[in-house]
Design a protein around this motif. Sequence first.
Motif, PDB file in Angstrom:
ATOM      1  N   GLU A   1       0.826  -1.214   0.000  1.00 13.04           N
ATOM      2  CA  GLU A   1       0.000   0.000   0.000  1.00 13.04           C
ATOM      3  C   GLU A   1       0.854   1.256   0.000  1.00 13.04           C
ATOM      4  OE1 GLU A   1      -3.778   1.983   2.445  1.00 13.04           O
ATOM      5  OE2 GLU A   1      -2.785   0.178   3.210  1.00 13.04           O
ATOM      6  N   GLN A   2       1.975   1.232   0.705  1.00 10.84           N
ATOM      7  CA  GLN A   2       2.845   2.403   0.719  1.00 10.84           C
ATOM      8  C   GLN A   2       3.382   2.688  -0.676  1.00 10.84           C
ATOM      9  OE1 GLN A   2       6.754   2.310   2.717  1.00 10.84           O
ATOM     10  NE2 GLN A   2       6.152   4.195   3.775  1.00 10.84           N
TER      11      GLN A   2
ATOM     12  N   ARG B   1       1.289   7.087  -6.715  1.00 11.61           N
ATOM     13  CA  ARG B   1       0.218   8.074  -6.979  1.00 11.61           C
ATOM     14  C   ARG B   1       0.766   9.491  -6.982  1.00 11.61           C
ATOM     15  NH1 ARG B   1      -2.758  11.416  -8.137  1.00 11.61           N
ATOM     16  NH2 ARG B   1      -4.884  11.890  -7.438  1.00 11.61           N
TER      17      ARG B   1
ATOM     18  N   HIS C   1       0.706   4.419  -2.686  1.00  9.67           N
ATOM     19  CA  HIS C   1       0.620   5.844  -2.342  1.00  9.67           C
ATOM     20  C   HIS C   1       1.769   6.626  -2.963  1.00  9.67           C
ATOM     21  CE1 HIS C   1      -2.844   5.747   0.208  1.00  9.67           C
ATOM     22  NE2 HIS C   1      -2.314   4.925   1.105  1.00  9.67           N
TER      23      HIS C   1
ATOM     24  N   ALA D   1      -3.950  14.538  -4.516  1.00 11.34           N
ATOM     25  CA  ALA D   1      -3.442  13.341  -3.841  1.00 11.34           C
ATOM     26  C   ALA D   1      -3.104  13.641  -2.385  1.00 11.34           C
ATOM     27  CB  ALA D   1      -2.214  12.816  -4.580  1.00 11.34           C
TER      28      ALA D   1
ATOM     29  N   GLY E   1      -1.815   9.373   2.941  1.00 14.99           N
ATOM     30  CA  GLY E   1      -0.766   8.363   2.971  1.00 14.99           C
ATOM     31  C   GLY E   1       0.263   8.542   1.880  1.00 14.99           C
ATOM     32  N   SER E   2      -0.106   9.242   0.806  1.00 18.80           N
ATOM     33  CA  SER E   2       0.846   9.476  -0.279  1.00 18.80           C
ATOM     34  C   SER E   2       1.974  10.397   0.175  1.00 18.80           C
ATOM     35  CB  SER E   2       0.131  10.054  -1.502  1.00 18.80           C
ATOM     36  OG  SER E   2      -0.456  11.295  -1.203  1.00 18.80           O
TER      37      SER E   2
ATOM     38  N   ALA F   1      -5.544  11.508  -0.250  1.00 21.05           N
ATOM     39  CA  ALA F   1      -4.791  10.315   0.163  1.00 21.05           C
ATOM     40  C   ALA F   1      -3.561  10.758   0.946  1.00 21.05           C
ATOM     41  CB  ALA F   1      -4.388   9.490  -1.056  1.00 21.05           C
TER      42      ALA F   1
END
Length: 558
Positions: free
Chosen positions: A380-381, A387, A384, A450, A456-457, A454
């Motif tokens: 998942e990292q 992205r 991010h 982003a 986390g990005s 998000a």
Amino acid sequence: MNIYPQAQACSANTHVVENTSHALENYNLFSQDLALKEAVIREGAEWAVSELENFGQLCGSGDRILWGMQANQNKPVLHTHDRFGHRIDQIEYHPAYHKLMQSSVKQGLHGSPWINPRPGAHVARAAASYLQTQVDAGHGCPITMTFASFPTLQKQPDIAKDWLPKILSDQYDPGNIPWYEKNGLTIGMAMTEKQGGSDVRSNSTRAIPISKKGSGKAYELVGHKYFVSAPMCDAFLVLAQADGGISCFLVPRWRPDGSKNPFQILRLKDKMGNVSNASSETELRGAYGWLIGDEGRGVANILEMVSLTRFDCMVASAGMMRQAVSQITHHCHYRAAFGKKLDQQPLMQNVLTDLTLEAEASVAMSMRVARRLDEAGSNEQAQHFVRLATAIGKYWICKRSPAHAYEAMECIGGSGVMENSIMPRLYREAPINTIWEGSGNVQCLDVLRAMNKAPGSVDAYLAELESSQDQNMLFDNYLLKLKKALSDKKDLEYNARSLVEKMALALQASCLIQSGDPVVSDAFCQARLGKQSGLVYGMLPGGIDCHKIIERARPDLD
């Protein structure tokens, strides 16, 4: 009878051709590019080195370079009707274009990470794309769209089952025949309309169900598209307004019954660059297409495709910078002025080194994003990071390319603007990637989007930078200032370009620090993160080992 034989002989010999370089050809584009080779190994694709060396030798061959010249010297020609009056919408390309397409497909640039999704697959493909771009960038447009269509088509499994095997085939078939009669297919994209440009939600093209509506069902589309690149592709992912909102459709050039689909080409765009590739204006007069995914999810469903084409834009721009650096370091190694070879003169060394640092930073960043693409499926990292970093890289690397191409032309001088060299093509091609797939402002706004949607990005991005701490004081100080800038929400959109530039430079510096060559990374940090950062190339601070950086980049043909 000639009574002045000696005078006539002397007058015929005006000069001896000397103090010139020679054609840069018949060399290995991969083996002679240490920055690329190191990045491929560093980012997890060491298994591909032998294959890339073979491909690099092909791309550097005189024959392959000639294909690139021929494909750009002979523009595509549109034939809307045959001589009997039948609508054919056929574009005639020079044979060199088809050879380039065949080469790219054979190499797997249209889909190798999907065919064999092993660790490093995206890195290996990106490296090969970077090499092929140096031969010709235009044909890369249908190649990258075909590659990028895979995630979107997977959202409609029944369509994917029929289409993906032929899309991923290693066969290139340029024939103007129905898709089901071909062994290999290419996919294009049609989003832009006159009234909307990047604002695709304002598109007016309408989609009407033929019988039942819903995912995978057949619709007829009525409207126009102002930019359709590579209109000889076998099908296009098209955005249109359905009852449920803007939706994504796969529109073939031929209907399932074998009749010509009324996806009609009006004219070809007369572009300043990207000449080997045809781009067109089209009208859809009840064109047949299948809905991909649900109605109203068109933008979301095509987003992964757009992200991958943007990634390819940054890789291509990095490749063109590398080709420019190869040309100028080669030329300046052989050309002398005022008693010295050009690459031995301090001011020219400053310029050559600055341009080389730009190219090295661009390829290092591109290959790092490629590695994260490889990891994104299960991390998942990494998702991010990709992205955010794709938008940053597409903005910055593509934005730096035009000035880089111009400065490289100036290193060569008057011969650099002659059409029988590659330099004018690199110059005209350079702005294309800044505009294709979303201009600079669109990329900067995408970065802000982003960061907002998000968070986390940002964490993933900063984690990447923090892994390079404590190795360069300039970088550490820059990172502290960047973190402060990221937390400042005042006038964020107004200052977006300034923020994204800082994010790009920090990421490039981080990638170079991790590359393990302190001569290059320290020089980049001094040049880009220090106080002396000029608006033009050739304003490097003192203390940089220019000779070593130039020799590292120069193709060695001796």
